[in-house]
Scaffold this active site. Structure first.
Site, PDB file in Angstrom:
ATOM      1  N   THR A 106      96.601  42.398  -9.328  1.00  0.00           N
ATOM      2  CA  THR A 106      97.906  42.504  -8.671  1.00  0.00           C
ATOM      3  C   THR A 106      98.692  43.698  -9.194  1.00  0.00           C
ATOM      4  OG1 THR A 106      97.917  40.091  -8.544  1.00  0.00           O
ATOM      5  CG2 THR A 106      99.978  41.212  -8.069  1.00  0.00           C
ATOM      6  N   TYR A 157     100.428  32.065  -0.471  1.00  0.00           N
ATOM      7  CA  TYR A 157     101.180  31.926   0.775  1.00  0.00           C
ATOM      8  C   TYR A 157     100.889  30.616   1.505  1.00  0.00           C
ATOM      9  CZ  TYR A 157     103.566  32.882   5.133  1.00  0.00           C
ATOM     10  OH  TYR A 157     104.408  32.784   6.209  1.00  0.00           O
ATOM     11  N   TYR A 166      92.282  32.529 -11.611  1.00  0.00           N
ATOM     12  CA  TYR A 166      93.558  33.178 -11.942  1.00  0.00           C
ATOM     13  C   TYR A 166      94.691  32.351 -11.360  1.00  0.00           C
ATOM     14  CZ  TYR A 166      97.118  36.922 -12.167  1.00  0.00           C
ATOM     15  OH  TYR A 166      98.251  37.656 -12.407  1.00  0.00           O
ATOM     16  N   ARG A 200     103.545  34.070  -8.225  1.00  0.00           N
ATOM     17  CA  ARG A 200     103.161  34.940  -7.105  1.00  0.00           C
ATOM     18  C   ARG A 200     102.544  34.154  -5.944  1.00  0.00           C
ATOM     19  NH1 ARG A 200     103.317  40.438  -7.846  1.00  0.00           N
ATOM     20  NH2 ARG A 200     103.464  41.221  -9.978  1.00  0.00           N
ATOM     21  N   LYS A 202      92.245  32.912 -16.236  1.00  0.00           N
ATOM     22  CA  LYS A 202      93.449  33.650 -16.607  1.00  0.00           C
ATOM     23  C   LYS A 202      94.630  32.769 -16.243  1.00  0.00           C
ATOM     24  CE  LYS A 202      96.185  37.813 -15.644  1.00  0.00           C
ATOM     25  NZ  LYS A 202      96.314  39.047 -14.822  1.00  0.00           N
ATOM     26  N   ILE A 230      94.796  39.122 -20.617  1.00  0.00           N
ATOM     27  CA  ILE A 230      94.678  40.201 -19.632  1.00  0.00           C
ATOM     28  C   ILE A 230      96.091  40.732 -19.448  1.00  0.00           C
ATOM     29  CG2 ILE A 230      94.151  40.831 -17.250  1.00  0.00           C
ATOM     30  CD1 ILE A 230      91.888  38.817 -17.299  1.00  0.00           C
TER      31      ILE A 230
END
Length: 292
Positions: A46, A109, A135, A140, A164, A206
């Protein structure tokens, strides 16, 4: 997957003033982070502004990263979307021979149920020619992947090898660490929480900040992994204000502001991301000038 322990860095995508990809700047960033001691790089995360990149550009960036890294450190490639069929297709067609693993963000979304998230990742893992890193970044995606879903995937899906975790929920993180398979890797996705999360049993970070603060971030993570928490704490607090500034308005706007101050890239974005405000840029410039 021991090579995923330590410090990974989610690479930015530098742009020129005309918003084309700045390949020379990307090479400079790659060389900078490797020289700083990171253990691996993540291409097309991202932080690399992937939502604004075309399919062709993503492929070009991946190939360029493989070429310029030149096996000095492992490369993880980000391949994720809210359309499971598209992710599967990309995994089946991308040239991933030089990648060590795939980082795949939870579907965003659509806000699927936990069962939907499980089935998405099960399909992704079946299609992937490389091991898959989950992840979770609900800030987000709009949907948290619970500890129960993560553990179900870790225990039941063979090709899912790591996680992650960027929920910011320390209790959730500890539930995953406590109950995960022994060889399942869990890394932090939050620069500001990495040190205490490694103290609870995480395997590394990360990082966004390592695009600029490569050495200090890598040294902090390595010290924490070696149970040298006096050193890790010192580096954590040395970087704390930088973390605050970097994420105050937007990622990657914050880290690109730092990289501009270093002369590594131009401070250019593709909409809807814009540079940080003039006031924040001035504070970042002052911090960089005073940082030792």
């Amino acid at each position: 997957m021991e090579q995923l322990r330590g410090t990974g860095v989610a690479l930015v995508t530098p742009f020129k003033k005309d918003e084309s990809i700045d390949w020379n700047a990307l090479e400079r960033v790659i060389d900078h982070v490797i020289a700083g001691g990171v253990d691996y790089v993540v291409s097309l995360g991202t932080t690399g502004e992937t939502p604004t990149l075309s399919a062709e550009e993503k492929l070009d960036i991946m190939k360029f990263t493989f070429e310029k890294v030149a096996k000095r450190v492992p490369v993880v490639v980000g391949i994720g979307d809210y359309n499971t069929r598209d992710v599967v297709k990309r995994l089946e067609t991308c040239p991933l021979d030089e990648a060590v693993a795939i980082l795949s963000v939870a579907p965003y979304y659509s806000k699927p149920s936990q069962e939907g998230i499980f089935q998405h990742y099960k399909a992704v893992a079946a299609a992937s020619p490389k091991p898959v890193i989950l992840y979770n970044v609900p800030g987000r995606t709009g949907r948290n992947m619970t500890a129960q879903t993560t553990l179900r995937l870790a225990h039941e899906v063979e090709n899912i090898v790591a996680m992650k975790e960027a929920s910011g929920d320390m209790v959730q993180c500890m539930q995953i660490i406590r109950d995960k398979p022994k060889d399942f890797i869990v890394v932090s996705g939050d620069d500001a929480l990495a040190m205490p999360q490694i103290a609870t049993g995480m395997d590394g970070l990360i990082s966004v900040a390592a695009n600029y603060f490569a050495k200090d971030t890598a040294d902090m993570v390595h010290a924490a992994l070696q149970n040298d928490f006096p050193t890790a704490r010192t580096l954590h607090y040395k970087l704390q204000e930088a973390f605050d500034l970097m994420f105050e308005e937007n990622n990657p706007a914050g880290v690109k502001a730092f990289l501009q101050e270093a002369g590594l890239i131009e401070n250019v974005f593709r909409l809807p991301v814009v540079p940080v405000s003039a006031g924040l840029q001035a504070r970042i410039a002052a911090f960089v000038k005073s940082f030792k």
